[in-house]
Design a protein around this motif. Sequence first.
Motif, PDB file in Angstrom:
ATOM      1  N   ARG A 103     -12.681  86.077  45.549  1.00  0.00           N
ATOM      2  CA  ARG A 103     -13.216  84.988  44.724  1.00  0.00           C
ATOM      3  C   ARG A 103     -12.331  83.752  44.821  1.00  0.00           C
ATOM      4  NH1 ARG A 103     -14.719  89.504  41.180  1.00  0.00           N
ATOM      5  NH2 ARG A 103     -12.875  89.155  39.894  1.00  0.00           N
ATOM      6  N   LEU A 104     -11.021  83.950  44.881  1.00  0.00           N
ATOM      7  CA  LEU A 104     -10.108  82.823  45.060  1.00  0.00           C
ATOM      8  C   LEU A 104     -10.372  82.156  46.414  1.00  0.00           C
ATOM      9  CD1 LEU A 104      -7.749  81.092  44.137  1.00  0.00           C
ATOM     10  CD2 LEU A 104      -6.200  82.841  45.058  1.00  0.00           C
ATOM     11  N   GLU A 105     -10.627  82.952  47.431  1.00  0.00           N
ATOM     12  CA  GLU A 105     -10.943  82.417  48.756  1.00  0.00           C
ATOM     13  C   GLU A 105     -12.208  81.556  48.709  1.00  0.00           C
ATOM     14  OE1 GLU A 105     -12.114  84.162  53.174  1.00  0.00           O
ATOM     15  OE2 GLU A 105     -11.346  85.524  51.653  1.00  0.00           O
ATOM     16  N   ILE A 106     -13.210  82.017  47.973  1.00  0.00           N
ATOM     17  CA  ILE A 106     -14.455  81.243  47.818  1.00  0.00           C
ATOM     18  C   ILE A 106     -14.156  79.920  47.120  1.00  0.00           C
ATOM     19  CG2 ILE A 106     -16.678  81.183  46.617  1.00  0.00           C
ATOM     20  CD1 ILE A 106     -16.791  84.287  47.117  1.00  0.00           C
ATOM     21  N   ALA A 107     -13.397  79.973  46.027  1.00  0.00           N
ATOM     22  CA  ALA A 107     -13.062  78.743  45.291  1.00  0.00           C
ATOM     23  C   ALA A 107     -12.306  77.763  46.185  1.00  0.00           C
ATOM     24  CB  ALA A 107     -12.240  79.079  44.047  1.00  0.00           C
ATOM     25  N   MET A 108     -11.419  78.269  47.000  1.00  0.00           N
ATOM     26  CA  MET A 108     -10.656  77.392  47.896  1.00  0.00           C
ATOM     27  C   MET A 108     -11.565  76.752  48.944  1.00  0.00           C
ATOM     28  SD  MET A 108      -7.045  79.297  48.406  1.00  0.00           S
ATOM     29  CE  MET A 108      -5.783  79.190  47.162  1.00  0.00           C
ATOM     30  N   GLN A 109     -12.519  77.503  49.455  1.00  0.00           N
ATOM     31  CA  GLN A 109     -13.467  76.926  50.418  1.00  0.00           C
ATOM     32  C   GLN A 109     -14.265  75.797  49.770  1.00  0.00           C
ATOM     33  OE1 GLN A 109     -16.008  79.635  52.664  1.00  0.00           O
ATOM     34  NE2 GLN A 109     -14.489  81.232  52.320  1.00  0.00           N
ATOM     35  N   ILE A 110     -14.704  76.032  48.551  1.00  0.00           N
ATOM     36  CA  ILE A 110     -15.543  75.061  47.858  1.00  0.00           C
ATOM     37  C   ILE A 110     -14.729  73.852  47.396  1.00  0.00           C
ATOM     38  CG2 ILE A 110     -17.130  74.738  45.914  1.00  0.00           C
ATOM     39  CD1 ILE A 110     -17.713  77.756  46.112  1.00  0.00           C
ATOM     40  N   SER A 111     -13.412  74.006  47.277  1.00  0.00           N
ATOM     41  CA  SER A 111     -12.588  72.885  46.811  1.00  0.00           C
ATOM     42  C   SER A 111     -12.629  71.705  47.783  1.00  0.00           C
ATOM     43  CB  SER A 111     -11.143  73.329  46.579  1.00  0.00           C
ATOM     44  OG  SER A 111     -10.484  73.592  47.806  1.00  0.00           O
ATOM     45  N   ASP A 112     -13.053  71.936  48.999  1.00  0.00           N
ATOM     46  CA  ASP A 112     -13.180  70.848  49.979  1.00  0.00           C
ATOM     47  C   ASP A 112     -14.456  70.042  49.785  1.00  0.00           C
ATOM     48  OD1 ASP A 112     -10.761  71.392  51.227  1.00  0.00           O
ATOM     49  OD2 ASP A 112     -11.662  72.823  52.616  1.00  0.00           O
ATOM     50  N   GLY A 113     -15.347  70.504  48.923  1.00  0.00           N
ATOM     51  CA  GLY A 113     -16.598  69.791  48.667  1.00  0.00           C
ATOM     52  C   GLY A 113     -17.762  70.751  48.566  1.00  0.00           C
ATOM     53  N   ILE A 114     -18.947  70.195  48.498  1.00  0.00           N
ATOM     54  CA  ILE A 114     -20.164  70.993  48.367  1.00  0.00           C
ATOM     55  C   ILE A 114     -20.312  71.890  49.587  1.00  0.00           C
ATOM     56  CG2 ILE A 114     -22.678  70.882  48.227  1.00  0.00           C
ATOM     57  CD1 ILE A 114     -22.323  68.170  46.808  1.00  0.00           C
ATOM     58  N   LEU A 115     -20.711  73.129  49.336  1.00  0.00           N
ATOM     59  CA  LEU A 115     -20.868  74.099  50.413  1.00  0.00           C
ATOM     60  C   LEU A 115     -22.188  74.827  50.246  1.00  0.00           C
ATOM     61  CD1 LEU A 115     -19.362  75.461  52.840  1.00  0.00           C
ATOM     62  CD2 LEU A 115     -18.499  77.116  51.194  1.00  0.00           C
ATOM     63  N   ASP A 116     -22.925  74.933  51.330  1.00  0.00           N
ATOM     64  CA  ASP A 116     -24.152  75.730  51.317  1.00  0.00           C
ATOM     65  C   ASP A 116     -23.736  77.193  51.200  1.00  0.00           C
ATOM     66  OD1 ASP A 116     -26.402  77.351  52.348  1.00  0.00           O
ATOM     67  OD2 ASP A 116     -27.292  75.373  52.719  1.00  0.00           O
ATOM     68  N   MET A 117     -24.375  77.923  50.310  1.00  0.00           N
ATOM     69  CA  MET A 117     -24.010  79.325  50.093  1.00  0.00           C
ATOM     70  C   MET A 117     -24.066  80.113  51.402  1.00  0.00           C
ATOM     71  SD  MET A 117     -25.316  81.787  47.110  1.00  0.00           S
ATOM     72  CE  MET A 117     -24.885  83.498  47.000  1.00  0.00           C
ATOM     73  N   ALA A 118     -24.993  79.777  52.280  1.00  0.00           N
ATOM     74  CA  ALA A 118     -25.109  80.480  53.560  1.00  0.00           C
ATOM     75  C   ALA A 118     -23.884  80.245  54.441  1.00  0.00           C
ATOM     76  CB  ALA A 118     -26.375  80.039  54.282  1.00  0.00           C
ATOM     77  N   ASP A 119     -23.180  79.130  54.241  1.00  0.00           N
ATOM     78  CA  ASP A 119     -21.998  78.809  55.048  1.00  0.00           C
ATOM     79  C   ASP A 119     -20.707  79.337  54.447  1.00  0.00           C
ATOM     80  OD1 ASP A 119     -23.555  77.465  56.908  1.00  0.00           O
ATOM     81  OD2 ASP A 119     -23.344  75.549  55.855  1.00  0.00           O
ATOM     82  N   CYS A 120     -20.771  79.839  53.231  1.00  0.00           N
ATOM     83  CA  CYS A 120     -19.591  80.384  52.574  1.00  0.00           C
ATOM     84  C   CYS A 120     -19.295  81.747  53.198  1.00  0.00           C
ATOM     85  CB  CYS A 120     -19.847  80.527  51.076  1.00  0.00           C
ATOM     86  SG  CYS A 120     -18.402  81.077  50.174  1.00  0.00           S
ATOM     87  N   HIS A 121     -18.062  81.938  53.642  1.00  0.00           N
ATOM     88  CA  HIS A 121     -17.710  83.189  54.298  1.00  0.00           C
ATOM     89  C   HIS A 121     -16.435  83.758  53.688  1.00  0.00           C
ATOM     90  CE1 HIS A 121     -15.440  80.062  56.358  1.00  0.00           C
ATOM     91  NE2 HIS A 121     -14.555  80.985  56.605  1.00  0.00           N
ATOM     92  N   LEU A 122     -16.286  85.052  53.848  1.00  0.00           N
ATOM     93  CA  LEU A 122     -15.082  85.730  53.395  1.00  0.00           C
ATOM     94  C   LEU A 122     -14.301  86.172  54.623  1.00  0.00           C
ATOM     95  CD1 LEU A 122     -16.638  87.894  50.535  1.00  0.00           C
ATOM     96  CD2 LEU A 122     -15.414  85.732  50.331  1.00  0.00           C
ATOM     97  N   SER A 123     -13.002  86.368  54.477  1.00  0.00           N
ATOM     98  CA  SER A 123     -12.184  86.749  55.623  1.00  0.00           C
ATOM     99  C   SER A 123     -12.596  88.108  56.177  1.00  0.00           C
ATOM    100  CB  SER A 123     -10.702  86.741  55.253  1.00  0.00           C
ATOM    101  OG  SER A 123     -10.455  87.594  54.164  1.00  0.00           O
ATOM    102  N   ASN A 124     -13.178  88.955  55.343  1.00  0.00           N
ATOM    103  CA  ASN A 124     -13.679  90.244  55.800  1.00  0.00           C
ATOM    104  C   ASN A 124     -15.182  90.122  56.041  1.00  0.00           C
ATOM    105  OD1 ASN A 124     -14.533  92.845  56.227  1.00  0.00           O
ATOM    106  ND2 ASN A 124     -13.601  93.698  54.381  1.00  0.00           N
ATOM    107  N   PRO A 125     -15.598  90.078  57.305  1.00  0.00           N
ATOM    108  CA  PRO A 125     -17.027  89.903  57.607  1.00  0.00           C
ATOM    109  C   PRO A 125     -17.871  91.125  57.262  1.00  0.00           C
ATOM    110  CG  PRO A 125     -15.795  90.272  59.624  1.00  0.00           C
ATOM    111  CD  PRO A 125     -14.787  90.171  58.515  1.00  0.00           C
ATOM    112  N   ASN A 126     -17.238  92.238  56.938  1.00  0.00           N
ATOM    113  CA  ASN A 126     -17.975  93.458  56.618  1.00  0.00           C
ATOM    114  C   ASN A 126     -18.333  93.585  55.142  1.00  0.00           C
ATOM    115  OD1 ASN A 126     -17.839  94.355  59.335  1.00  0.00           O
ATOM    116  ND2 ASN A 126     -15.751  95.057  58.978  1.00  0.00           N
ATOM    117  N   VAL A 127     -18.013  92.572  54.353  1.00  0.00           N
ATOM    118  CA  VAL A 127     -18.338  92.600  52.926  1.00  0.00           C
ATOM    119  C   VAL A 127     -19.858  92.533  52.779  1.00  0.00           C
ATOM    120  CG1 VAL A 127     -18.174  91.329  50.753  1.00  0.00           C
ATOM    121  CG2 VAL A 127     -16.170  91.556  52.213  1.00  0.00           C
ATOM    122  N   PRO A 128     -20.448  93.490  52.064  1.00  0.00           N
ATOM    123  CA  PRO A 128     -21.910  93.470  51.887  1.00  0.00           C
ATOM    124  C   PRO A 128     -22.367  92.224  51.132  1.00  0.00           C
ATOM    125  CG  PRO A 128     -20.958  95.566  51.144  1.00  0.00           C
ATOM    126  CD  PRO A 128     -19.821  94.636  51.425  1.00  0.00           C
TER     127      PRO A 128
END
Length: 110
Positions: A34-59
């Motif tokens: 969740r902290l990783e998500i917040a940090m990604q979004i801190s750069d500005g508006i982000l499309d949810m489809a473009d939001c990614h986690l460092s672990n690509p296997n997260v369901p």
Amino acid sequence: MAPANGTTPVELPHPDRKDLVLTDVLFALSDPARLEIAMQISDGILDMADCHLSNPNVPKSTKSHHMKVLREAGVIRNDPVGRGRLLTLRLQDLDARFPGLMKVILSGKQ
């Protein structure tokens, strides 16, 4: 997350600025994903489809759960736009309620 009938996604509830609770915000940001998500979004508006986690296997269900926790704590806004969703960090609201908190939390940004 468009409804099955193909209509525009519904507006999700977000807490008002005055209803933000420090322990809820801290809990939401205590999870590394969740902290990783917040940090990604801190750069500005982000499309949810473009939001990614460092672990690509997260369901997708886990990713959706993380978004829900962040939204319900008042850390992010999750607004429908067309058939998608835009994510924004609620920095102004968080800074108004908890001055300097997000600056400290996001200072660990890589």
